[in-house]
Design a protein around this motif. Structure first.
Motif: not given
Length: 291
Positions: A144-146, A255-260, A151-152, A164-165
């Motif tokens: 999931t994005s979360l 910003g938030d954890d979903d951004d990456a 992890a990032v 490196l995502l």
């Protein structure tokens, strides 16, 4: 046995050796993992880093296998109880296949390599073992994005490692050129620009300086994205429009954890997220240096 004599520590100050740079990637036996491993090997060759592969025995699957009501369906349609020992043997066989794949691809890229097996949750285990001299290659497929965001954050903001995502739907093959046997510093993505994010701060400036040097090393055109007042969605749109092969951004800009995860998927290319501000020479700044 008497030790050989030499200058004492009190008369000759010793400098601690900097840890060797590593490109660390989680492995399995899927096609996506093979493509990501080829990307990691090319990156390691371009920046003179050691390639480390990690196979994570998924503790969630092993825990589920221990449940008395757990069942599995075979290819023939047979429903049977899950055997934890059989599952563990299958994981070990997968780990050995992943190790052989790593050895082959590392040899083709002419990079040193190592391999490790851990038990835990795949993304969290990689982030937990990260160090400031590491670049973690994380794939968001199946997560999931979360989970990806956590992890990032753990890798970049806690361990100050780079990440490196490779997001969902990112065509790794399309972003990268095949690695020729020579020279060692080959183009990772010839013709496709490397874009750095500069929002006007000292962190953005150091990020762009590092990205420009990286672009020179891997033979890619360099472009700077003026990000002041812009969002990750704006960056993704600009990256797609320019056909970017790689985006370099400092973790502090996200910003938030979903951004990456959203950025990599929307931009259609891998994103290199820097965990530490870079000094003018390109190395991460220590706290003592003001980073």
């Amino acid at each position: 046995m008497m030790a050989a004599s030499g200058p004492s520590k009190s008369t000759m100050p010793q400098e601690a050796e900097a840890p060797q740079a590593r490109v660390v990637i989680g492995l399995d036996t899927s096609l996506v993992a093979r493509e990501a491993l080829s990307l990691a090997a090319r990156l390691a060759a371009s920046v003179d880093a050691r390639l480390k592969g990690v196979f994570v025995e998924d503790e969630n699957l092993l825990t589920m296998a221990d449940l008395p009501f757990a069942r599995e369906i075979s290819f023939s349609g047979e429903v049977r109880s899950v055997d934890p020992e059989r599952m563990l043997r299958a994981m070990k066989a997968q780990a050995e296949s992943a190790r052989r794949m790593l050895a082959r691809i590392a040899a083709e890229a002419h990079v040193d390599w190592s391999f490790d097996v851990r038990r835990g949750r795949p993304l969290a285990s990689l982030a937990a073992g990260a160090g400031a001299s590491d670049t973690l290659v994380l794939r968001s497929h199946g997560a999931t994005s979360l989970e990806v965001g956590r992890a990032v954050r753990a890798a970049t903001r806690d361990a100050h490692a780079d990440v490196l995502l490779v997001g969902r739907g990112v065509g790794v093959r399309a972003s990268l050129a095949d690695t020729p046997p020579v020279p060692r510093l080959q183009a990772v993505m010839p013709g496709r620009p490397l874009i750095s994010v500069d929002e006007g701060s000292s962190i953005g400036e150091s990020c762009s300086a590092f990205a420009e040097r990286l672009a020179q090393r891997i033979g890619a055109p360099f472009r700077r994205f003026a990000a002041k007042g812009k969002s990750p969605a704006d960056l993704a749109e600009g990256a797609r429009g320019s056909g970017a092969g790689l985006i370099v951004v400092n973790a502090a800009w996200l910003g938030d954890d979903d951004d990456a995860a959203r950025l990599s998927a929307a931009a259609g290319c891998p994103v290199l997220i820097l965990g530490s501000e870079r000094a003018p020479g390109g190395a991460p700044l220590n706290k003592e240096d003001g980073g």
